[in-house]
Design a protein around this motif. Structure first.
Motif, mmCIF file in Angstrom:
data_model
loop_
_atom_site.group_PDB
_atom_site.id
_atom_site.type_symbol
_atom_site.label_atom_id
_atom_site.label_comp_id
_atom_site.label_asym_id
_atom_site.label_seq_id
_atom_site.Cartn_x
_atom_site.Cartn_y
_atom_site.Cartn_z
ATOM 1 N N GLU B 91 -2.955 3.807 3.760
ATOM 2 C CA GLU B 91 -2.463 3.706 2.632
ATOM 3 C C GLU B 91 -0.722 3.620 2.288
ATOM 4 O O GLU B 91 -0.243 2.667 1.825
ATOM 5 C CB GLU B 91 -3.129 4.254 1.444
ATOM 6 N N PRO B 92 -0.380 4.881 2.673
ATOM 7 C CA PRO B 92 1.132 4.821 2.374
ATOM 8 C C PRO B 92 1.763 4.078 3.427
ATOM 9 O O PRO B 92 2.720 3.437 2.773
ATOM 10 C CB PRO B 92 1.352 6.470 2.938
ATOM 11 N N LEU B 93 1.390 3.767 4.440
ATOM 12 C CA LEU B 93 2.122 2.819 5.322
ATOM 13 C C LEU B 93 2.113 1.362 4.622
ATOM 14 O O LEU B 93 3.081 0.759 4.770
ATOM 15 C CB LEU B 93 1.491 2.975 6.863
ATOM 16 N N ARG B 94 0.840 0.920 4.163
ATOM 17 C CA ARG B 94 0.768 -0.364 3.500
ATOM 18 C C ARG B 94 1.997 -0.504 2.360
ATOM 19 O O ARG B 94 2.388 -1.439 2.173
ATOM 20 C CB ARG B 94 -0.656 -0.683 3.076
ATOM 21 N N ARG B 95 1.897 0.547 1.748
ATOM 22 C CA ARG B 95 2.876 0.740 0.663
ATOM 23 C C ARG B 95 4.480 0.464 0.932
ATOM 24 O O ARG B 95 5.211 -0.164 0.243
ATOM 25 C CB ARG B 95 2.737 1.882 -0.236
ATOM 26 N N LEU B 96 4.585 0.918 2.143
ATOM 27 C CA LEU B 96 5.918 1.029 2.700
ATOM 28 C C LEU B 96 6.412 -0.317 3.233
ATOM 29 O O LEU B 96 7.663 -0.553 3.131
ATOM 30 C CB LEU B 96 6.295 2.094 3.792
ATOM 31 N N GLY B 97 5.533 -0.892 4.216
ATOM 32 C CA GLY B 97 6.038 -1.810 5.169
ATOM 33 C C GLY B 97 5.829 -3.240 4.429
ATOM 34 O O GLY B 97 5.485 -3.548 3.351
ATOM 35 N N LYS B 98 6.228 -4.226 5.459
ATOM 36 C CA LYS B 98 5.992 -5.666 5.335
ATOM 37 C C LYS B 98 5.538 -6.533 6.402
ATOM 38 O O LYS B 98 4.551 -6.788 6.193
ATOM 39 C CB LYS B 98 7.554 -5.983 5.047
ATOM 40 N N TYR B 99 6.298 -6.340 7.568
ATOM 41 C CA TYR B 99 5.612 -7.271 9.009
ATOM 42 C C TYR B 99 5.190 -6.218 9.690
ATOM 43 O O TYR B 99 4.145 -6.348 10.509
ATOM 44 C CB TYR B 99 6.522 -7.877 9.364
ATOM 45 N N THR B 100 5.774 -5.137 10.029
ATOM 46 C CA THR B 100 5.862 -4.230 11.117
ATOM 47 C C THR B 100 5.856 -2.806 10.819
ATOM 48 O O THR B 100 6.492 -2.630 9.746
ATOM 49 C CB THR B 100 6.796 -4.289 12.526
ATOM 50 N N PHE B 101 5.461 -1.825 11.565
ATOM 51 C CA PHE B 101 5.606 -0.449 10.945
ATOM 52 C C PHE B 101 6.923 0.036 11.069
ATOM 53 O O PHE B 101 7.180 0.857 10.269
ATOM 54 C CB PHE B 101 4.568 0.434 11.796
ATOM 55 N N ALA B 102 7.969 -0.767 11.880
ATOM 56 C CA ALA B 102 9.233 -0.224 11.732
ATOM 57 C C ALA B 102 9.893 -0.499 10.229
ATOM 58 O O ALA B 102 10.704 0.278 9.801
ATOM 59 C CB ALA B 102 10.232 -1.235 12.843
ATOM 60 N N ASP B 103 9.362 -1.669 9.594
ATOM 61 C CA ASP B 103 9.768 -1.725 8.106
ATOM 62 C C ASP B 103 9.343 -0.513 7.471
ATOM 63 O O ASP B 103 10.027 -0.208 6.542
ATOM 64 C CB ASP B 103 8.979 -3.000 7.791
ATOM 65 N N ALA B 104 8.237 -0.045 7.786
ATOM 66 C CA ALA B 104 7.830 1.225 6.792
ATOM 67 C C ALA B 104 8.531 2.521 7.155
ATOM 68 O O ALA B 104 9.333 3.265 6.300
ATOM 69 C CB ALA B 104 6.275 1.413 7.271
ATOM 70 N N LEU B 105 9.009 2.542 8.573
ATOM 71 C CA LEU B 105 10.162 3.741 8.820
ATOM 72 C C LEU B 105 11.291 3.418 8.386
ATOM 73 O O LEU B 105 11.862 4.598 7.906
ATOM 74 C CB LEU B 105 10.001 3.744 10.316
ATOM 75 N N GLU B 106 11.809 2.347 8.255
ATOM 76 C CA GLU B 106 12.897 2.048 7.664
ATOM 77 C C GLU B 106 13.299 2.037 6.195
ATOM 78 O O GLU B 106 14.394 2.051 5.838
ATOM 79 C CB GLU B 106 13.558 0.833 8.365
ATOM 80 N N SER B 107 12.046 1.988 5.595
ATOM 81 C CA SER B 107 11.995 1.828 4.131
ATOM 82 C C SER B 107 13.080 2.771 3.309
ATOM 83 O O SER B 107 13.315 2.670 2.243
ATOM 84 C CB SER B 107 10.842 1.649 3.703
ATOM 85 N N ARG B 108 12.829 4.110 4.022
ATOM 86 C CA ARG B 108 13.766 5.048 3.316
ATOM 87 C C ARG B 108 15.131 5.089 3.608
ATOM 88 O O ARG B 108 15.869 5.982 3.285
ATOM 89 C CB ARG B 108 12.875 6.645 3.620
ATOM 90 N N PHE B 109 15.378 4.353 4.621
ATOM 91 C CA PHE B 109 16.861 4.520 5.265
ATOM 92 C C PHE B 109 17.336 3.160 5.376
ATOM 93 O O PHE B 109 16.430 2.285 5.301
ATOM 94 C CB PHE B 109 16.899 5.354 6.359
ATOM 95 N N ASN B 110 18.597 2.928 5.669
ATOM 96 C CA ASN B 110 19.267 1.546 5.972
ATOM 97 C C ASN B 110 19.654 1.672 7.466
ATOM 98 O O ASN B 110 20.975 1.788 7.495
ATOM 99 C CB ASN B 110 20.245 1.222 4.975
ATOM 100 N N SER B 111 18.884 1.636 8.238
ATOM 101 C CA SER B 111 19.013 2.001 9.630
ATOM 102 C C SER B 111 18.504 1.070 10.491
ATOM 103 O O SER B 111 17.471 0.617 10.713
ATOM 104 C CB SER B 111 18.509 3.261 10.151
#
Lengths: 94, 649
Positions: B91-111
């Protein structure tokens, strides 16, 4: 692609509830899983012990871990659904 | 012929489905995540279809049939990983991401660097996971269509590239959905057939293609240890020719005897495994043999043409234990009774084993039956030597269990499925559906593996074919259906992996890291190009890795996922001090260390042509080192860089 619950809302009561419940159930399962690994490594002959239905401990514990995963998943599902429904009812009632 | 017709029907059906769905969905979101509008139940069964790969069906059943309970450890571990996926990640990952899990990882940062690292790890894991699928495809095609291994691999590669390139996630979803439903249904049918048929100590003697051909048969000689060879063999039709040591077991000698009165069905040359029985007796157990001559020709069980059809299938129950109260006759058994029967300490089963010797410039593969007591078969230790003196067996066992537990929640083709549903609640429901279906299937694997032993259908040269060969013992129709399903299993999983790899390249690397600013159609074209490239690479590796157990190979992919992705996912969800630099360092460390340990480990050294003892690293399973190292790297780098740059909440 519309998700009504943003991640930044992690502090809402239902999200906190789900997070805590998820971690607790995961911890519980991890303990059971570690128990299996520990028993096997500590003394593998313990796995010959005859258990319920005449199964040996290895089969009983192994199948039990699969069934436990299903049971915990159901508990989590029911608990989360109830909490989400209650939260949406509260929101509707103001 | 019927095998071919059913197989062609399946593959044709999958093609039609891909084409039909591909017409309806060609947008960027449609290609990567099927528009994010898949129903949670369909998505859950599709998750099952993507997850139940060749490793689950061919690899686990095969390993159980050759090594007993250790194969079932994979079933337990593969399912347990879903607990982490459901309770912690979905669930947390679904809330964070868009297409890939990198989108979720990157959601808190702009990297951008997070996309680079996650893109690389996704590609590496997908390729590690693709290799066993391709190996499984090659293994299936050999008996089904009579084509060599490499043609099977090329066929799967070609079909999958066309499926993925035609419609991306939409077609992949429905291919996985249909395949999962049918695989579970027919596996259940096969298990019920096993239980209804029951077991005895004399299964039908067939060759490795399931045909009734005269087999070499089993025979044992008991000889006096204190006599010379001519005296020992006086009352037999054999003459002594050679005695060679076993390369792995010092107590075992290999004896070549020649038959003085060759019969039409008996080979003139025969090879025997000699062990000492007590102080004054020698036991000689007849083996099957394959002689590979320097000129490239081979002799199999005396057949100069070298036809594999001369090789007898193996595996059987030699004796039923009294505790299981089995009559010894073929009669229906229940679920629990079957497990009790195999776990009885008095039950004795025979499993295929092989060793290779050099003799007069020839390489000789000797295949013999190893006798294993029921209680040893049905407890851990058949593959991982956890009861032996060497500590590495135990370390490998613990490391594998770590990899399986934490790896599932970090597999790219599992993670991507959280974005094909509309919200996090649907992601949770999908995961629960998947756990239920996968759990049922994994329980069946134990019965399929043991059933293959009891029905004497094991191909001693490849454990990957145990389940389809078991189906063949119930007739060609079931064999054709199970083989076609196994093939569809490979297709479904490979499709999901290639979509995940395509997303990593097009979305994470080209769009987000290299800033190509690709939108819509351009991104889809880049993804389709990647699908073709990754597919070709997987075909090549599938040919190179022929012969390794597909379950073992997938276990390594889990180890890379647990080491490379899992620490980053967990820390970004639960540790506020995580920095983008920490994530990047963790992913790259986990990927490099796990991959490095695999490449330097015993199994790969055997593939390079050396012995396992020559390996630079004695560890066969890398997660126990690579995953903690990845966590430590993330913490250390985050603490160090966190002082300089505070994360953007």
């Amino acid at each position: 692609m519309n998700d009504s619950t943003p991640y930044q809302g992690e502090a809402t009561p239902e999200l906190l509830f789900k997070k805590r419940l998820g971690l607790a159930l995961c911890g519980l399962y991890a303990l059971a899983y570690c128990g299996f690994v520990f028993l096997a490594v500590h003394d593998v002959t313990l796995m010959d012990t005859v258990m319920l239905f005449g199964l040996n401990l290895a089969a009983f514990y192994g199948l039990g871990l699969i069934v436990l995963a299903l049971v915990l998943a159901m508990i989590y599902s029911v608990a989360c659904n109830r909490r989400e429904n209650a939260a949406s009812t509260e929101r509707r009632n103001g | 012929m019927i095998s071919f017709i059913i197989f062609a029907f399946f593959v044709g059906g999958l093609f039609w489905l891909s084409w039909f769905l591909g017409r309806r969905n060609s947008s960027e979101s449609g290609f990567f995540v099927a528009g994010g509008q898949i129903h949670w139940f369909v998505n859950g069964i599709a998750l099952t279809g993507g997850y139940l790969s060749a490793a689950s069906f061919l690899g686990i059943c095969g390993m159980i049939s050759f090594s007993g309970f250790d194969g079932f450890l994979y079933s337990i571990g593969f399912l347990s990983g879903w607990v982490v996926a459901l309770f912690v990640v979905a669930e947390p990952l679904r809330r964070l991401g868009k297409y890939t899990f990198a989108d979720a990882l990157e959601s808190r940062f702009n990297s951008r660097k997070i996309h680079l690292a996650a893109g690389i790890s996704t590609l590496v894991i997908c390729i590690c996971y693709l290799v066993p699928q391709m190996v499984g495809a090659g293994v299936l095609i050999e008996p089904l269509l009579g084509l060599p291994h490499h043609w099977g691999v090329i066929l799967v590669g070609g079909v999958v590239i066309m499926i993925v390139a035609s419609a991306g996630m939409s077609s992949t979803t429905y291919v996985q959905f249909i395949k999962a439903g049918m695989l579970i249904t027919f596996s259940l049918v096969l298990v019920i057939a096993i239980l209804v048929r029951g077991f005895d100590t004399e299964p039908e003697q067939v060759n490795i293609y399931g045909q009734n051909k005269p087999a070499t048969g089993t025979r044992t000689l008991l000889l006096d240890a204190d006599k010379t060879w001519p005296e020992r063999l006086k009352k037999t039709p054999y003459t002594f020719t050679a005695e060679l040591p076993d390369p792995a077991e010092p107590a075992v000698r290999w004896i070549r005897l020649d038959d003085q009165q060759p019969e039409k069905t008996a080979p003139k040359q025969s090879w025997w495994r000699m062990t000492r029985s007590g102080t004054d007796k020698l036991t000689l157990q007849r083996a099957q043999f394959i002689i590979n001559k320097p000129d490239g020709t081979r002799i199999i069980n005396g057949d100069e043409k070298g036809s594999l059809a001369q090789l007898a299938a193996m595996g059987r129950i030699l004796r039923f234990g009294t505790n299981s109260a089995h009559s010894g006759r073929r009669e229906p058994v229940g679920f629990f009774k079957m497990l009790r029967l195999f776990a009885d300490p008095e039950t004795l089963v025979e499993l295929p084993r092989k060793t290779t010797l050099r003799y007069k410039g020839q390489s000789i593969t000797l295949i013999y039956g190893k006798r294993v007591a029921g209680n040893e078969l049905m407890r851990p230790g058949g593959h991982f030597k956890i009861g032996k003196e060497s500590p590495w067996g135990r370390v490998n066992f613990i490391s594998l269990m770590i990899a399986l537990f934490f790896g599932t929640a970090a597999l790219p083709h599992v993670l991507i499925r959280y974005y094909t549903v509309k919200d996090s609640t649907a992601a949770r429901k999908s995961t629960i559906t998947a756990i239920s279906a996968i759990g049922l299937f994994y329980i069946l694997t134990l019965f399929l593996g043991l059933g293959a032993i009891g029905n004497g259908v094991l191909n001693p040269l490849s454990d990957n074919m145990s389940a389809p060969l078991l189906a063949r013992s119930f007739g060609n129709l079931l064999f054709a259906i199970i083989s076609a399903l196994a093939f569809a299993t490979v297709l479904g999983t490979v499709s999901g992996l290639i979509v995940a790899a395509s997303g990593a390249v097009a979305n994470d690397l080209m769009d987000k890291f290299f800033k190509r600013n690709m939108e819509g159609r351009k991104k889809v074209i880049a993804a389709k190009t990647t699908a073709v490239t990754v597919g070709i690479l997987a075909v090549i590796l599938g040919i190179v890795f022929k012969g390794l157990n597909v379950g073992f190979l997938v276990g390594l992919a889990f180890a890379v996922a647990a080491s490379a992705n899992f620490p980053a996912i967990i820390m970004v969800l639960f540790w506020k001090k995580t920095t983008p630099q920490g994530i990047v360092a963790s992913i790259l460390t986990g990927t490099a260390v796990s991959l490095g340990l695999i490449l330097m480990g015993p199994e790969l050294f055997q593939l390079y042509g050396y012995s396992k003892a020559d390996a630079w690293v004695p560890l066969g399973q890398p997660a126990i080192i690579a995953m903690p190292l990845s966590f430590l790297t993330l913490i250390a780098v985050s603490l160090f860089t966190g002082k300089k740059t505070a994360p953007a909440e």
